[in-house]
Scaffold this motif. Structure first.
Motif, PDB file in Angstrom:
ATOM      1  N   PRO A 196      15.795 -13.392 -11.455  1.00  0.00           N
ATOM      2  CA  PRO A 196      14.504 -13.678 -12.098  1.00  0.00           C
ATOM      3  C   PRO A 196      13.513 -12.533 -12.024  1.00  0.00           C
ATOM      4  O   PRO A 196      12.488 -12.560 -12.700  1.00  0.00           O
ATOM      5  N   GLY A 197      13.810 -11.529 -11.212  1.00  0.00           N
ATOM      6  CA  GLY A 197      12.912 -10.384 -11.121  1.00  0.00           C
ATOM      7  C   GLY A 197      11.963 -10.456  -9.936  1.00  0.00           C
ATOM      8  O   GLY A 197      11.634 -11.544  -9.445  1.00  0.00           O
ATOM      9  N   THR A 198      11.550  -9.285  -9.485  1.00  0.00           N
ATOM     10  CA  THR A 198      10.529  -9.142  -8.447  1.00  0.00           C
ATOM     11  C   THR A 198       9.444  -8.225  -8.999  1.00  0.00           C
ATOM     12  O   THR A 198       9.734  -7.099  -9.401  1.00  0.00           O
ATOM     13  N   ARG A 199       8.229  -8.731  -8.992  1.00  0.00           N
ATOM     14  CA  ARG A 199       7.110  -7.923  -9.489  1.00  0.00           C
ATOM     15  C   ARG A 199       6.464  -7.225  -8.311  1.00  0.00           C
ATOM     16  O   ARG A 199       5.901  -7.884  -7.425  1.00  0.00           O
ATOM     17  N   LEU A 200       6.559  -5.909  -8.284  1.00  0.00           N
ATOM     18  CA  LEU A 200       6.038  -5.111  -7.177  1.00  0.00           C
ATOM     19  C   LEU A 200       4.873  -4.258  -7.646  1.00  0.00           C
ATOM     20  O   LEU A 200       4.969  -3.566  -8.666  1.00  0.00           O
ATOM     21  N   THR A 201       3.797  -4.329  -6.896  1.00  0.00           N
ATOM     22  CA  THR A 201       2.639  -3.481  -7.157  1.00  0.00           C
ATOM     23  C   THR A 201       2.387  -2.620  -5.933  1.00  0.00           C
ATOM     24  O   THR A 201       2.326  -3.135  -4.811  1.00  0.00           O
ATOM     25  N   VAL A 202       2.255  -1.329  -6.167  1.00  0.00           N
ATOM     26  CA  VAL A 202       1.966  -0.393  -5.071  1.00  0.00           C
ATOM     27  C   VAL A 202       0.581   0.200  -5.318  1.00  0.00           C
ATOM     28  O   VAL A 202       0.346   0.851  -6.339  1.00  0.00           O
ATOM     29  N   LEU A 203      -0.302  -0.067  -4.379  1.00  0.00           N
ATOM     30  CA  LEU A 203      -1.697   0.389  -4.530  1.00  0.00           C
ATOM     31  C   LEU A 203      -1.908   1.771  -3.913  1.00  0.00           C
ATOM     32  O   LEU A 203      -1.206   2.152  -2.980  1.00  0.00           O
ATOM     33  N   GLU A 243      11.476   3.147   1.224  1.00  0.00           N
ATOM     34  CA  GLU A 243      11.106   3.635   2.554  1.00  0.00           C
ATOM     35  C   GLU A 243       9.624   3.980   2.642  1.00  0.00           C
ATOM     36  O   GLU A 243       8.973   3.728   3.640  1.00  0.00           O
ATOM     37  N   SER A 244       9.085   4.564   1.590  1.00  0.00           N
ATOM     38  CA  SER A 244       7.680   4.967   1.554  1.00  0.00           C
ATOM     39  C   SER A 244       7.180   4.761   0.129  1.00  0.00           C
ATOM     40  O   SER A 244       7.334   5.634  -0.717  1.00  0.00           O
ATOM     41  N   ALA A 245       6.616   3.577  -0.103  1.00  0.00           N
ATOM     42  CA  ALA A 245       6.270   3.189  -1.472  1.00  0.00           C
ATOM     43  C   ALA A 245       5.214   4.108  -2.081  1.00  0.00           C
ATOM     44  O   ALA A 245       4.291   4.581  -1.402  1.00  0.00           O
ATOM     45  N   ALA A 246       5.361   4.330  -3.394  1.00  0.00           N
ATOM     46  CA  ALA A 246       4.418   5.136  -4.158  1.00  0.00           C
ATOM     47  C   ALA A 246       3.947   4.338  -5.370  1.00  0.00           C
ATOM     48  O   ALA A 246       4.691   3.471  -5.862  1.00  0.00           O
ATOM     49  N   PRO A 247       2.755   4.615  -5.882  1.00  0.00           N
ATOM     50  CA  PRO A 247       2.264   3.878  -7.060  1.00  0.00           C
ATOM     51  C   PRO A 247       3.220   3.953  -8.251  1.00  0.00           C
ATOM     52  O   PRO A 247       3.279   3.015  -9.045  1.00  0.00           O
ATOM     53  N   LYS A 301       0.854  -1.179   0.000  1.00  0.00           N
ATOM     54  CA  LYS A 301       0.000   0.000   0.000  1.00  0.00           C
ATOM     55  C   LYS A 301       0.896   1.237   0.000  1.00  0.00           C
ATOM     56  O   LYS A 301       2.030   1.199   0.497  1.00  0.00           O
ATOM     57  N   THR A 302       0.394   2.305  -0.549  1.00  0.00           N
ATOM     58  CA  THR A 302       1.154   3.557  -0.567  1.00  0.00           C
ATOM     59  C   THR A 302       1.621   3.916   0.837  1.00  0.00           C
ATOM     60  O   THR A 302       0.830   3.876   1.788  1.00  0.00           O
ATOM     61  N   GLY A 303       2.906   4.229   0.936  1.00  0.00           N
ATOM     62  CA  GLY A 303       3.476   4.611   2.222  1.00  0.00           C
ATOM     63  C   GLY A 303       4.158   3.485   2.971  1.00  0.00           C
ATOM     64  O   GLY A 303       4.932   3.742   3.900  1.00  0.00           O
ATOM     65  N   GLN A 304       3.895   2.255   2.586  1.00  0.00           N
ATOM     66  CA  GLN A 304       4.555   1.135   3.246  1.00  0.00           C
ATOM     67  C   GLN A 304       6.010   1.030   2.796  1.00  0.00           C
ATOM     68  O   GLN A 304       6.394   1.571   1.758  1.00  0.00           O
TER      69      GLN A 304
END
Lengths: 116, 110
Positions: free
Chosen positions: A109-116, A79-83, A14-17
């Motif tokens: 192999p990669g990391t798929r990250l989604t920030v909501l 530190e503070s994830a953004a979309p 989530k945003t901010g995590q």
């Protein structure tokens, strides 16, 4: 010989995590890199390291921090994830072999990250 | 500044037809150029590098310093060649940095 490994493979934030991506290599490589891959943008370098205890900024470092406390590991922190940080993250490593200045980069192999 | 340009985002060819993926670069020094390939759901892997003058899976690439190009070619495309292809340039100086193009997605039509 596992090569370059990345954990986790997928993550939703989530945003901010905050979170940390781990890259590990068992090839005794000096150089390690973090890239992000976005559609139409190719691979862009976030940060890199030329050896244990050293890091440097790449093309798109804002919003990320890195650490290279051990030669085999390279950590990427948000530190503070953004979309806008939704992306696929690749780690890579390489070395300087005798007689050749430039070498192949070995990718994880990669990391798929989604920030909501 | 270093820059790698791949003008085609998408390229489709029929099986058995020749294929050429374009790559142009700008670099003030003597470049080291590579082609990387990413097959579906796999990690990026090196296809070939110009210094080796090799042919891998039927692909070749010639460095043309006059035209600052490093185009990837194959005379007869196969279905298994369908993938994303990235041209990359390795720069002198600190960090042994690589600069990647935006990639070309190749589809080989049966």
């Amino acid at each position: 010989n596992a090569g370059v490994t990345q954990t986790p493979k997928f993550r939703v934030l989530k945003t901010g995590q905050s979170m940390t991506l781990l890259c590990a290599q068992d090839m005794n490589h000096e150089y390690m890199y973090w890239y992000r891959q976005d559609p139409g943008m190719g691979l862009r370098l976030i940060h890199y390291s030329v050896g244990e205890g050293t890091t440097a900024k790449g093309e798109v470092p804002d919003g990320y921090n890195v650490s290279r406390l051990k030669k085999q590991n390279f950590l990427l922190g948000l530190e503070s994830a953004a979309p806008s940080q939704t992306s696929v993250y690749f780690c890579a490593s390489t070395t300087l072999s005798s007689g050749t200045l430039y070498n192949e980069q070995f990718f994880g192999p990669g990391t798929r990250l989604t920030v909501l | 500044a270093q820059r790698v340009t791949q003008p085609e985002k998408l390229l489709s060819v029929f099986k058995g037809a020749p294929v050429e993926l374009k790559c142009n670069y700008s670099y003030s020094g003597s470049p080291e150029l590579f082609w990387y390939v990413q097959y579906s759901r796999q990690r990026l892997q090196l296809l070939l590098r110009h210094i080796s003058r090799e042919s891998i899976k039927g692909f070749t690439a010639d460095l043309n310093k006059g035209e600052t190009s490093f185009h990837l070619k194959k005379p007869f495309a196969q279905e298994e060649d369908s993938a994303m292809y990235y041209c990359a340039l390795s720069a002198t100086g600190t960090g042994n940095q690589f600069y990647f193009g935006t990639g070309t997605s190749l589809t080989v039509i049966p």
